[in-house]
Design an enzyme around this catalytic site. Structure first.
Site, PDB file in Angstrom:
ATOM      1  N   TYR A 140      19.949 -18.052 -12.706  1.00 38.67           N
ATOM      2  CA  TYR A 140      20.248 -19.276 -12.079  1.00 38.67           C
ATOM      3  C   TYR A 140      20.905 -20.228 -12.764  1.00 38.67           C
ATOM      4  CZ  TYR A 140      17.306 -18.508  -7.708  1.00 38.67           C
ATOM      5  OH  TYR A 140      16.797 -17.926  -6.501  1.00 38.67           O
ATOM      6  N   ASP A 223      11.032  -3.501  -9.150  1.00 37.91           N
ATOM      7  CA  ASP A 223      11.012  -2.558  -8.009  1.00 37.91           C
ATOM      8  C   ASP A 223       9.701  -2.051  -7.646  1.00 37.91           C
ATOM      9  OD1 ASP A 223      11.225  -0.874 -10.429  1.00 37.91           O
ATOM     10  OD2 ASP A 223      12.484   0.351  -9.575  1.00 37.91           O
ATOM     11  N   ASP A 247      11.611 -15.527  -7.245  1.00 42.55           N
ATOM     12  CA  ASP A 247      12.131 -15.998  -5.984  1.00 42.55           C
ATOM     13  C   ASP A 247      11.693 -15.124  -5.006  1.00 42.55           C
ATOM     14  OD1 ASP A 247      13.826 -17.476  -4.053  1.00 42.55           O
ATOM     15  OD2 ASP A 247      15.510 -16.319  -4.459  1.00 42.55           O
TER      16      ASP A 247
HETATM   17  C1  IPM Z   1      13.263 -21.056  -3.505  1.00 45.40           C
HETATM   18  C2  IPM Z   1      14.729 -21.347  -2.632  1.00 45.40           C
HETATM   19  C3  IPM Z   1      15.579 -21.701  -3.896  1.00 45.40           C
HETATM   20  C4  IPM Z   1      15.376 -20.828  -4.779  1.00 45.40           C
HETATM   21  C5  IPM Z   1      16.835 -22.041  -3.081  1.00 45.40           C
HETATM   22  C6  IPM Z   1      16.863 -22.859  -1.854  1.00 45.40           C
HETATM   23  C7  IPM Z   1      17.934 -22.670  -4.115  1.00 45.40           C
HETATM   24  O1  IPM Z   1      14.927 -20.001  -2.239  1.00 45.40           O
HETATM   25  O2  IPM Z   1      12.757 -22.291  -3.735  1.00 45.40           O
HETATM   26  O3  IPM Z   1      12.552 -19.961  -3.451  1.00 45.40           O
HETATM   27  O4  IPM Z   1      16.360 -19.856  -4.691  1.00 45.40           O
HETATM   28  O5  IPM Z   1      15.005 -21.075  -5.876  1.00 45.40           O
HETATM   29 MG    MG Z   2      13.310 -18.468  -2.587  1.00 45.28          MG
END
Ligand code: IPM
Ligand code: MG
Length: 356
Positions: A140, A223, A247
């Protein structure tokens, strides 16, 4: 001492669900909760107010707050903005500016809602998993990143998945500490069969594990973890993983409970300052209709009381009140079942308030 709470409703249903959480916080003042609440815009609302998703004034406010309560960000009207101006950038900015590296995402199935899951009741009954997601590193935020032109004129997009030892060390410690307070089982999820970054991740987690001999540590490829979560989720107690894997897996885990509208989350820094938010999004399709489920936000307030405000008794009180409201058969549309009473956002919020 008065604790400062920054309240960021954000966009879409964020505004509606935060309103219910605020009523609750107000009521808890009668129980001795000493808090000062200040609202500020973020996400699309930040863009509308100040031309960027994380306005300077909002950033200044959250920096001096003891805790942050967030609704949700995003909406279709912002989708064509350049990447830097999109609502999600406001959220990512808050996470990185405040170094909220530890994201706790519990997936708990309330017994009253066992039928809401798309999985068989016996597979999910009693489910109680805590996913610990690293939140300020990995792909990220890794550099370099971008979209560039190759020599032959074709474009290529690229991101960097990078973790330093100290980043893995600190998130593992959070996960081990949580495991110690729960079932003493920790599963670290990686892709060590392919990625060097996962190889190092696994090694560091193993090393930290030496200091937590009571915790039964296991490793699983991501996975397989996705498959196991759907096959037999109750094998997990605490899971720890990288930003992007977390995520994805946390959405899967959330859906096991049948109701993403029920799940809170906490994002903590090294000193237990935290940002608390429901794990669902801004739901533009139902925004403004008064039907959003406020319980995930209300349960996020409970997490805030527990992790940042040192008020575990008040947190228990909220958790109990939510359980009672479910016992009474009140349901927002997302968790509606036969024989229950369908209610809207405000009615649900007020029912919890009444139980307090
Ligand atoms: C989460 C969301 C966020 C992420 C997005 C909205 C940037 O999906 O908090 O899980 O990917 O972290
Ligand atoms: Mg998310």
């Amino acid at each position: 001492m008065t604790k400062k709470i920054a309240v960021l409703p954000g966009d879409g249903i964020g505004v509606e669900i935060i309103a219910e959480a605020l009523k609750l916080l107000d009521a808890l003042k009668n129980d001795g909760l000493d808090v000062e609440l200040t609202e500020a815009p973020v996400g699309g609302a930040g863009y509308d107010a100040a031309g960027k998703p994380l306005p300077d004034e909002t950033l200044a406010l959250v920096k001096q707050a003891d805790a942050i309560l967030l609704g949700a960000v995003g909406g279709p009207q912002y989708e064509n903005l350049s990447r830097e101006l999109r609502p999600e950038r406001g959220l990512l900015g808050l996470r990185s500016e405040l170094e909220l590296f530890a994201n706790l995402r519990p997936a708990i199935l309330y017994p009253q809602l066992a039928d809401a899951s798309s999985l068989k009741t016996e597979v999910v009954a009693g489910l109680d998993i805590m996913i610990v997601r690293e939140l300020t590193g990995g792909i990220y935020f890794g550099e370099p990143r971008g979209i560039r032109k190759k020599d032959n004129g074709e474009r290529e997009g690229f991101n960097t998945l990078v973790y330093s030892e100290s980043e893995v060390d600190r998130i593992s410690r959070v996960a081990f500490d949580i495991a110690m307070k729960r079932g003493k089982k920790l599963c670290s999820v990686d892709k060590a069969n392919v990625l060097e970054v996962s190889e190092l991740w696994r090694e560091v987690v193993e090393n930290v594990g030496q200091e937590y001999k009571e915790v039964e540590l296991s490793h699983m490829y991501v996975d397989n973890a996705a498959m196991q979560l759907v096959k037999w989720p109750k094998q997990f107690d605490v899971m720890v993983t990288k930003n992007m894997f977390g995520d994805i897996l946390s959405d899967t885990a959330a859906m096991l409970t049948g109701s993403i509208g029920m799940l809170p989350s906490a994002s903590l820094d090294a000193n237990s300052k935290g940002m608390y938010e429901p794990i669902h999004g801004s739901a533009p399709d139902i925004a403004g209709k008064g039907v959003a489920n406020p319980l995930a936000t209300i349960l996020s307030v409970a997490m805030m009381l527990r992790y940042s405000l040192d008020q575990p008794a008040l947190a228990d009180k909220i958790d109990t009140a939510v359980g009672r409201v479910l016992d009474k058969g009140l349901r927002t549309p997302d968790i509606m079942a036969q024989g229950c009473k369908e209610v809207g956002t405000v009615e649900m919020g007020e029912a919890v308030l009444a139980e307090l």
